[in-house]
Design an enzyme around this catalytic site. Structure first.
Site, short mmCIF file in Angstrom:
data_model
loop_
_atom_site.label_atom_id
_atom_site.label_comp_id
_atom_site.label_asym_id
_atom_site.label_seq_id
_atom_site.Cartn_x
_atom_site.Cartn_y
_atom_site.Cartn_z
N SER A 158 -19.89 -44.38 -32.22
CA SER A 158 -19.22 -44.72 -33.47
C SER A 158 -17.81 -45.20 -33.21
O SER A 158 -17.10 -44.70 -32.35
CB SER A 158 -19.17 -43.50 -34.40
OG SER A 158 -18.48 -43.83 -35.59
N HIS B 199 -49.39 -22.98 -59.37
CA HIS B 199 -48.66 -22.99 -58.11
C HIS B 199 -48.09 -21.62 -57.75
O HIS B 199 -47.50 -21.47 -56.68
CB HIS B 199 -47.53 -24.04 -58.16
CG HIS B 199 -48.04 -25.44 -58.20
ND1 HIS B 199 -48.73 -26.01 -57.16
CD2 HIS B 199 -47.98 -26.39 -59.17
CE1 HIS B 199 -49.06 -27.26 -57.46
NE2 HIS B 199 -48.62 -27.51 -58.70
N HIS C 223 -23.70 -38.43 -39.18
CA HIS C 223 -22.34 -38.98 -39.19
C HIS C 223 -22.28 -40.18 -40.13
O HIS C 223 -21.39 -40.29 -40.98
CB HIS C 223 -21.93 -39.39 -37.78
CG HIS C 223 -20.74 -40.30 -37.69
ND1 HIS C 223 -20.82 -41.65 -38.01
CD2 HIS C 223 -19.46 -40.08 -37.33
CE1 HIS C 223 -19.63 -42.21 -37.85
NE2 HIS C 223 -18.79 -41.28 -37.44
N ASN C 224 -23.25 -41.08 -40.00
CA ASN C 224 -23.25 -42.28 -40.84
C ASN C 224 -23.52 -41.93 -42.30
O ASN C 224 -23.00 -42.58 -43.21
CB ASN C 224 -24.30 -43.27 -40.34
CG ASN C 224 -23.84 -44.00 -39.08
OD1 ASN C 224 -22.98 -43.51 -38.35
ND2 ASN C 224 -24.40 -45.15 -38.82
N GLU D 40 -20.38 -40.84 -43.66
CA GLU D 40 -19.58 -42.05 -43.82
C GLU D 40 -19.90 -42.75 -45.14
O GLU D 40 -18.99 -43.19 -45.86
CB GLU D 40 -19.86 -42.97 -42.63
CG GLU D 40 -19.15 -44.31 -42.66
CD GLU D 40 -19.61 -45.18 -41.50
OE1 GLU D 40 -20.00 -46.34 -41.75
OE2 GLU D 40 -19.59 -44.70 -40.35
N LYS E 275 -25.64 -38.72 -34.91
CA LYS E 275 -25.04 -40.00 -35.30
C LYS E 275 -25.55 -40.44 -36.67
O LYS E 275 -24.80 -40.99 -37.48
CB LYS E 275 -25.37 -41.07 -34.25
CG LYS E 275 -24.87 -42.48 -34.60
CD LYS E 275 -23.37 -42.53 -34.84
CE LYS E 275 -22.80 -43.94 -34.79
NZ LYS E 275 -23.38 -44.88 -35.74
#
Length: 487
Positions: A135, A462, A192-193, A196, A189
């Site tokens: 990065s 359920h 991280h993005n 971002e 990563k």
């Protein structure tokens, strides 16, 4: 360069010499590493040598075979090509040429599941495969990125010192660490993005509030962001936002932001972050709203059809004290940003548990302090919160670390005023609102999910659990509505 006979074997090689690959190769060479370079088109290799041969010692090759032969063992080869099938093709070509214990590194934005698949396949051939997040963009690649390598511990023994040398450094520490096995590096990563995406969306919302809510000019807002960058919000994204907002279009004289089409692009990592979080059952609502906001921004035809037709407030906001409003927005931005990071770190913890990775989240925060796009002053606080060396039990959520609990507590009034006021004025703040809603949900002792469980049991049997006794239960809704214990 001297003749080939006098050139030593290369310490590391880079194949794929577009901007990122070229800049990383130059970074290796500048840091004293003999660097082999190769590209499918030799013209790019030659251009790199012609333009930047003075950066250090390069060993260019026209063929993949010569490229591999130019490397010292264990060979370390960094692939910087387009993700997906092109990466697979290059890996297969190289795998046929290298030997056991050599290391192939993918430095692109690959899906972590692809990295796990590739690592398993190459391990059967005795080849180390490292999925490595990088990065920092073009500038970071050249001058020092944040680097997130996965792969085996053995591969990091020889590769790590090289990557640490070329990475950014903060307080003397490299912004690179071994993240974990197989796909851990690309997973981190990816998150991280995702963070971002959320960070950029929150900043855009703050800009919109100051522009449409307070009526401030882009240049004035740029000055405000410049001031914010001197305090708790000190970060790369705040810094560049101030510069973007101060930019004037040379052709028209208008603010730069007013001549740019308001449709935000994306390349997939934000979407992957949200999809993976859904698979893991981790709420990353702030990141998700950022992804959805980009999608809405690009739905130009829908927005054009709706503008002036769908009723609602006109965006005006009766602000008595502009300075106080600006401060409220700053505080709301900081609080929302904390939530985005907290959600991203929750996903990393969940991914580590699911895939058996031993990820040191404190170390991840530490290597994000420099080089990367989300580098920020408050990452020091995150590093401290998850410092395993203290022996203090790690918080279940970043929001429960004392510093961040206090920061959010101090932000309450401003944060709520901004979100409520924006809704009243008709200004969209999906990131701010999602962050606040998540925070309120997290601190709620009881949520309305009990009703949802009742609905699910009604239409689909359920089942549900009770608060007063163990077991799993079902109510006979279409019968006498008696309750039965099913487990």
């Amino acid at each position: 360069m001297s003749d080939a006979a006098s050139v030593p074997l290369a310490d590391i090689g880079v194949t794929g010499l577009a901007v990122m690959g070229s800049n990383l190769a130059r970074n290796f060479a500048r840091n004293g590493f003999v660097t082999a370079v190769h590209n499918r088109s030799y013209a790019k290799t030659k251009a790199l040598i012609d333009e930047h041969g003075g950066d250090g010692v390069f060993v260019p090759s026209e063929s993949a075979a010569d490229f591999v032969a130019s490397l010292a063992k264990p060979r370390k080869i960094l692939i910087m090509v387009k993700a997906g099938e092109p990466t697979d093709a290059v890996i297969e070509e190289l795998a046929a040429l290298v030997e056991p214990d050599d290391i192939i590194i993918d430095g692109g934005n690959a899906k972590f599941a692809d990295t796990r698949r590739r690592q398993a396949a190459l391990a059967e051939r005795g080849i180390h495969f490292v999925g490595c997040g990088v990065s920092g963009g073009e500038e970071g690649a050249l001058n020092g990125p944040s680097i997130m390598p996965g792969g085996s511990a053995k591969s990091y023994e020889s590769l790590g010192p090289i990557l640490e040398r070329i990475s950014a450094h903060v307080d003397g520490a490299p912004c690179c660490t071994h993240i974990g096995t197989d796909g851990a590096g690309h997973f981190v990563k990816m998150v991280h993005n995702g963070i971002e995406y959320a960070d950029m969306q929150l900043i855009a919302e703050a800009y919109d509030l100051l522009r449409r809510g307070a009526g401030l000019s882009p240049a004035r807002i740029g000055q405000i962001f410049g001031e914010w960058n001197k305090g708790d919000l000190d970060s790369f994204l705040i810094e560049i936002t101030a510069q973007v907002l101060s930019q004037v279009d040379a052709e028209t004289g208008a603010p730069f932001v007013d001549v740019v089409v308001d449709a935000a692009g994306m390349k997939g990592t934000g979407t992957w972050t949200v999809q993976t979080a859904l698979d893991l059952g981790i709420p990353v609502s702030g990141i998700a709203e950022a992804v959805f906001a980009r999608g809405l921004s690009s739905a130009a035809a829908h927005r054009a059809a709706a503008a002036g037709v769908l009723p609602g407030p006109d965006g005006t906001w009766p602000i008595a004290d502009v300075d106080a409003f600006v401060e409220d927005v700053r505080i709301a931005l900081y609080a929302s940003k904390i939530v985005a990071y907290a959600q991203g770190l929750d996903e990393i913890f969940a991914g580590a548990a699911e895939y058996g990775w031993d990820i040191n989240v404190g170390a991840v925060a530490r290597i994000w302090r420099g080089g990367c796009i989300i580098r920020a002053k408050f990452l020091n606080r995150i590093t401290e919160a998850y410092d395993v060396s203290t022996g203090i039990e790690l918080p279940a959520s970043l929001l429960l670390a004392p510093y961040f609990t206090d920061a959010i507590a101090n932000a309450q009034d401003s944060w709520r005023r901004v979100v409520a006021g924006a809704a009243t004025a008709g200004l969209p703040t999906p990131g701010f609102a999602a962050a606040l809603s998540y925070y309120d949900g997290l601190r709620s002792e009881r949520l309305p999910a009990a009703l949802i469980q009742g609905q699910r049991d009604f239409f689909g049997a359920h089942t549900y659990q009770r608060v007063d006794k163990p077991g799993t239960f079902h109510t006979l809704w279409s019968g006498d509505r008696t309750e039965t214990q099913t487990a």
